[in-house]
Design an enzyme around this catalytic site. Sequence first.
Site, PDB file in Angstrom:
ATOM      1  N   GLU A  63      73.348  55.164 120.376  1.00 58.45           N
ATOM      2  CA  GLU A  63      73.337  54.314 119.194  1.00 58.45           C
ATOM      3  C   GLU A  63      73.974  55.013 118.004  1.00 58.45           C
ATOM      4  OE1 GLU A  63      69.914  51.247 118.525  1.00 58.45           O
ATOM      5  OE2 GLU A  63      69.617  52.850 117.075  1.00 58.45           O
ATOM      6  N   HIS A 105      75.762  49.263 114.456  1.00 55.17           N
ATOM      7  CA  HIS A 105      76.041  50.528 115.138  1.00 55.17           C
ATOM      8  C   HIS A 105      77.344  50.384 115.912  1.00 55.17           C
ATOM      9  CE1 HIS A 105      72.046  52.235 114.513  1.00 55.17           C
ATOM     10  NE2 HIS A 105      71.521  51.095 114.906  1.00 55.17           N
ATOM     11  N   HIS A 156      71.958  44.732 114.729  1.00 55.58           N
ATOM     12  CA  HIS A 156      70.626  44.382 115.214  1.00 55.58           C
ATOM     13  C   HIS A 156      69.607  44.681 114.130  1.00 55.58           C
ATOM     14  CE1 HIS A 156      68.972  48.508 116.854  1.00 55.58           C
ATOM     15  NE2 HIS A 156      69.566  48.657 115.699  1.00 55.58           N
ATOM     16  N   HIS A 162      71.407  45.828 110.463  1.00 56.49           N
ATOM     17  CA  HIS A 162      72.378  46.906 110.268  1.00 56.49           C
ATOM     18  C   HIS A 162      73.214  47.033 111.543  1.00 56.49           C
ATOM     19  CE1 HIS A 162      68.901  48.719 112.249  1.00 56.49           C
ATOM     20  NE2 HIS A 162      69.759  49.572 112.789  1.00 56.49           N
ATOM     21  N   CYS A 201      64.817  50.070 109.855  1.00 58.24           N
ATOM     22  CA  CYS A 201      65.444  49.411 111.006  1.00 58.24           C
ATOM     23  C   CYS A 201      65.057  47.938 111.102  1.00 58.24           C
ATOM     24  CB  CYS A 201      65.081  50.115 112.294  1.00 58.24           C
ATOM     25  SG  CYS A 201      65.796  51.764 112.373  1.00 58.24           S
ATOM     26  N   HIS A 229      80.737  42.785 118.669  1.00 57.37           N
ATOM     27  CA  HIS A 229      80.766  41.991 117.438  1.00 57.37           C
ATOM     28  C   HIS A 229      79.733  40.872 117.445  1.00 57.37           C
ATOM     29  CE1 HIS A 229      84.366  44.309 116.811  1.00 57.37           C
ATOM     30  NE2 HIS A 229      84.363  43.932 115.548  1.00 57.37           N
TER      31      HIS A 229
HETATM   32 ZN   LIG Z   1      69.690  50.356 114.688  1.00 58.49          ZN
END
Ligand SMILES: [Zn+2]
Length: 149
Positions: free
Chosen positions: A132, A43, A27, A41, A37, A78
């Site tokens: 997260e 998680h 996201h 990237h 952010c 994914h």
């Molecule tokens: Zn993030």
Amino acid sequence: MIHQFYPQVPHDYRYELNKDMQLAAAHFIPAESAGKCANVHGHTYVINVTIAGDKLNETGFLVDFKTIKNIVHDRFDHSLLNEDEVFGDAKQSDPDSFPTTEVVARTIWQLIQRELDECVNQPRCLQVLVRETPTSYVVYRAKEGDFEE
Ligand SMILES: [Zn+2]
């Protein structure tokens, strides 16, 4: 293996079911104030969903664990969350639909409760926890007025 203790939701229902899920997703937060952010990237999200109710369905379930997995895992694993219609597109300008941990938790609640509203035994999703990172998580709890009567 996911074995964790989660914050408890106070309630008076007879049954409480919890479903743990883990999924990999990317996201970005499309806002300058988001700093790093704002870049795409990934998680490994750890998600716990709490569902409660007084009655079981015709199968003897509060709700099938598989139903919860299908709603959350199958949809987001994914994926690039920003590309999902529930989070709008990448050029969105409404912070209430940015895929932050908070909005992801609320959105999962909405998707699950929408499905539960179709069940004859009327289960309720009381809590969605979205972790997260190993040190950061959000808990979303619906308020009484958020449920259909
Ligand atoms: Zn993030």
